[in-house]
Design a protein around this motif. Structure first.
Motif, mmCIF file in Angstrom:
data_model
loop_
_atom_site.group_PDB
_atom_site.id
_atom_site.type_symbol
_atom_site.label_atom_id
_atom_site.label_comp_id
_atom_site.label_asym_id
_atom_site.label_seq_id
_atom_site.Cartn_x
_atom_site.Cartn_y
_atom_site.Cartn_z
ATOM 1 N N GLU A 1 0.817 -1.219 0.000
ATOM 2 C CA GLU A 1 0.000 0.000 0.000
ATOM 3 C C GLU A 1 0.851 1.270 0.000
ATOM 4 O OE1 GLU A 1 -4.294 -1.262 1.774
ATOM 5 O OE2 GLU A 1 -2.971 -0.225 3.147
ATOM 6 N N HIS B 1 -1.322 14.934 -7.026
ATOM 7 C CA HIS B 1 -1.740 13.928 -6.048
ATOM 8 C C HIS B 1 -0.845 12.696 -6.079
ATOM 9 C CE1 HIS B 1 -4.365 12.857 -9.557
ATOM 10 N NE2 HIS B 1 -4.129 11.624 -9.164
ATOM 11 N N PHE C 1 1.985 13.733 -3.833
ATOM 12 C CA PHE C 1 1.434 13.718 -2.472
ATOM 13 C C PHE C 1 1.272 12.283 -1.982
ATOM 14 C CE2 PHE C 1 -2.190 13.517 0.437
ATOM 15 C CZ PHE C 1 -1.727 14.339 1.448
ATOM 16 N N ASN D 1 2.793 11.075 1.373
ATOM 17 C CA ASN D 1 1.861 10.768 2.457
ATOM 18 C C ASN D 1 1.989 9.312 2.892
ATOM 19 O OD1 ASN D 1 -0.283 11.620 4.199
ATOM 20 N ND2 ASN D 1 -1.734 10.539 2.894
ATOM 21 N N VAL E 1 -3.394 13.869 9.818
ATOM 22 C CA VAL E 1 -4.332 14.838 10.382
ATOM 23 C C VAL E 1 -4.239 16.148 9.615
ATOM 24 C CG1 VAL E 1 -4.909 16.182 12.439
ATOM 25 C CG2 VAL E 1 -4.113 13.827 12.678
ATOM 26 N N SER F 1 -1.531 18.584 6.870
ATOM 27 C CA SER F 1 -0.348 18.593 6.029
ATOM 28 C C SER F 1 -0.216 19.939 5.338
ATOM 29 C CB SER F 1 -0.448 17.471 4.994
ATOM 30 O OG SER F 1 0.616 17.554 4.095
ATOM 31 N N PHE G 1 -7.682 1.936 3.036
ATOM 32 C CA PHE G 1 -6.672 1.053 3.612
ATOM 33 C C PHE G 1 -7.305 -0.311 3.855
ATOM 34 C CE2 PHE G 1 -4.712 5.086 5.158
ATOM 35 C CZ PHE G 1 -3.431 4.880 4.685
ATOM 36 N N ILE H 1 -10.370 2.800 6.132
ATOM 37 C CA ILE H 1 -10.434 4.260 6.057
ATOM 38 C C ILE H 1 -9.842 4.726 4.721
ATOM 39 C CG2 ILE H 1 -9.535 6.398 7.085
ATOM 40 C CD1 ILE H 1 -9.705 4.966 9.814
ATOM 41 N N ARG I 1 -7.853 6.465 1.890
ATOM 42 C CA ARG I 1 -6.482 6.956 1.889
ATOM 43 C C ARG I 1 -6.478 8.446 1.548
ATOM 44 N NH1 ARG I 1 -2.254 2.860 -0.254
ATOM 45 N NH2 ARG I 1 -1.131 4.384 1.003
ATOM 46 N N GLY I 2 -5.619 9.173 2.259
ATOM 47 C CA GLY I 2 -5.595 10.622 2.131
ATOM 48 C C GLY I 2 -5.396 11.115 0.712
ATOM 49 N N HIS I 3 -4.602 10.394 -0.075
ATOM 50 C CA HIS I 3 -4.296 10.958 -1.394
ATOM 51 C C HIS I 3 -5.491 10.920 -2.338
ATOM 52 C CE1 HIS I 3 -2.932 6.696 -1.973
ATOM 53 N NE2 HIS I 3 -3.409 6.873 -3.186
ATOM 54 N N PHE J 1 -7.321 14.051 -1.376
ATOM 55 C CA PHE J 1 -6.517 15.150 -1.894
ATOM 56 C C PHE J 1 -6.664 15.262 -3.412
ATOM 57 C CE2 PHE J 1 -2.551 16.777 -3.706
ATOM 58 C CZ PHE J 1 -2.523 18.033 -3.110
ATOM 59 N N ALA J 2 -6.718 14.120 -4.104
ATOM 60 C CA ALA J 2 -6.825 14.127 -5.575
ATOM 61 C C ALA J 2 -8.130 14.780 -6.026
ATOM 62 C CB ALA J 2 -6.722 12.701 -6.118
ATOM 63 N N ILE K 1 -3.763 21.321 4.174
ATOM 64 C CA ILE K 1 -4.961 20.474 4.206
ATOM 65 C C ILE K 1 -5.160 19.838 5.576
ATOM 66 C CG2 ILE K 1 -5.007 19.964 1.745
ATOM 67 C CD1 ILE K 1 -3.390 17.518 2.197
ATOM 68 N N HIS K 2 -6.419 19.644 5.884
ATOM 69 C CA HIS K 2 -6.799 19.013 7.149
ATOM 70 C C HIS K 2 -7.683 17.814 6.854
ATOM 71 C CE1 HIS K 2 -5.460 22.274 9.863
ATOM 72 N NE2 HIS K 2 -5.625 22.998 8.771
ATOM 73 N N PHE K 3 -7.310 16.671 7.391
ATOM 74 C CA PHE K 3 -8.172 15.492 7.312
ATOM 75 C C PHE K 3 -8.975 15.476 8.614
ATOM 76 C CE2 PHE K 3 -4.632 14.710 4.510
ATOM 77 C CZ PHE K 3 -5.243 14.180 3.382
#
Lengths: 191, 191
Positions: free
Chosen positions: A73, A108, A111, A115, A130, A132, B99, B104, B106-108, B111-112, B134-136
Motif C-alpha cells: 500500500e 496527487h 502527495f 503521504n 491529520v 499537512s 486502507f 479508512i 487513503r488521504g491521497h 486530496f486528488a 490540508i486538514h483530514f
C-alpha cells in the motif's frame, strides 16, 4: 570542465556514494564525457550499474519493518526505513502520472508518495494524516525518478501525534516539500 | 420525533432542495420512518430518486466549461462550476480507495478530488498547485459520497496566483478542508 581520468574516477566514486541513484547519463553530463566513458569508469572501479545498485538496496525486504500498513500500500518503493526516525522511497514517474496537456506530474501522485511514506515511518499499527502543508516546488515529468525522504521531527504523546518533515528530490533538486502531522495509536510505553 | 405525514413531506421537500444528494436511507433515518415511506413520499411529491436527481445535474456536460484540463482528468464528477468563482464535485469512495486494514479512505484520494477541482475551477489554460494546506477532519469509508466545494477567495495577478478554499463533506459533515495556492497563466485582461 574536463578532469583527468584519475580525478574523474575519484569524483565519480564519491558522487555515487553520495547519491546511489544517479544515472550514467547524469554522470556523463556532470563530467562532460560520454556515457560510454562512464560505463568504462564504473567497470574499472567495479561499481555496478544503476539497476544493480537499486536491486542491492531493495534486496532487503522492508515488509517486516513497516508496521502501520502493508508494504504494497506504499506508493513508491521503500529503500530505507528506521521506524519513528526516517524513511526513504523512490517513485518512477510514468506517462499515466502526468497531465496529458503539459506532461507535468499531477500533484496527487507526489502527495501519495509523500503521504504513504509519512504513514509507513510510524512505529505503530495505526497512523492517519491529520494535517499537512505541502509545497510543489518544481514541475516533475515522466521519466523522472522522485526520491522522498521523511524525517520524524517531533512527537506529542499526549495528543498521539507525530510530526514529519518530508522532501522529494529529482536529481538532487527539491521538487516537493511537506510537513505532516500524523495521528497514531498510543506508543508502546503507554500501552 | 415523529412528524405528521404533511409536516414530514414539507420538511422532506426542503431537505432535498437543500441537499440534492441525500439518500433515501439518510432521509428515513432523519425522519424516523422506513425507506419505503420515504419512497412513497417522493412519489406523491413527484421527486425523482437520487440516481435520477444526480443524472439531472450531470445531464449538463461540463466538458466545455472546464479550461485548465480535460474533464476526464478530474478526479470525481463535476456537478457545478463557475470558472474563477466556485466548483462542486462528487466522489464515491470504493473499496479500492481505502486502507485494507482499517477501511479508512487513503488521504491521497481525498486530496486528488480536492486538488483536481482546484485546478478545474481556474479560468485559464494552465493551472498548477504551488502550495496547499490540508486538514483530514474525519475518517471517510467505502460507500461514502464525498462532496467537494471549491471557492475562489482571491487573486494576485502580479504573481499569477489564485487562492482557493475547499471543503469536502459526507452527509453534510466536513471530512476534509484545504487551502490551495494555484499558479496560472496570465488572465485574459493582461494578454
Amino acid at each position: 570542465m574536463k578532469y583527468s581520468k584519475k580525478e574523474r574516477q575519484k569524483l565519480l566514486q564519491q558522487t555515487i556514494i553520495d547519491n546511489p541513484f544517479v544515472t550514467d547519463e547524469q554522470l556523463a553530463s556532470q563530467f562532460n564525457v560520454s556515457v560510454q566513458t562512464i560505463r568504462l569508469d564504473r567497470m574499472e572501479l567495479s561499481i555496478p550499474e544503476l539497476r544493480e545498485r537499486i536491486k542491492g538496496v531493495a534486496a532487503h525486504n522492508f515488509e517486516n519493518d513497516v508496521k502501520s500498513l502493508p508494504i504494497d500500500e506504499v506508493i513508491g518503493d521503500i529503500i530505507d526505513i528506521e521506524l519513528d526516525e526516517r524513511a526513504l522511497s523512490i517513485f518512477d514517474v510514468k506517462e499515466e502520472h502526468v497531465f496529458q496537456r503539459n506532461g507535468i506530474a499531477r500533484g496527487h501522485h507526489l502527495f501519495a508518495q509523500a503521504n504513504s511514506l509519512a504513514v509507513a515511518v510510524i512505529d505503530d499499527d495505526l497512523a492517519l494524516t491529520v494535517h499537512s502543508e505541502i509545497h510543489f516546488v518544481k514541475p516533475v515529468r515522466a521519466g523522472d525518478r522522485v526520491i522522498s525522504k521523511a524525517l520524524v521531527t517531533g512527537k506529542d504523546d499526549s495528543k498521539s501525534r507525530t510530526f514529519i518533515e518530508l522532501t522529494s528530490t529529482v536529481e538532487n533538486e527539491v521538487v516537493f516539500a511537506g510537513k505532516f502531522e500524523m495521528y497514531r495509536t498510543k506508543g508502546k510505553g503507554e500501552k
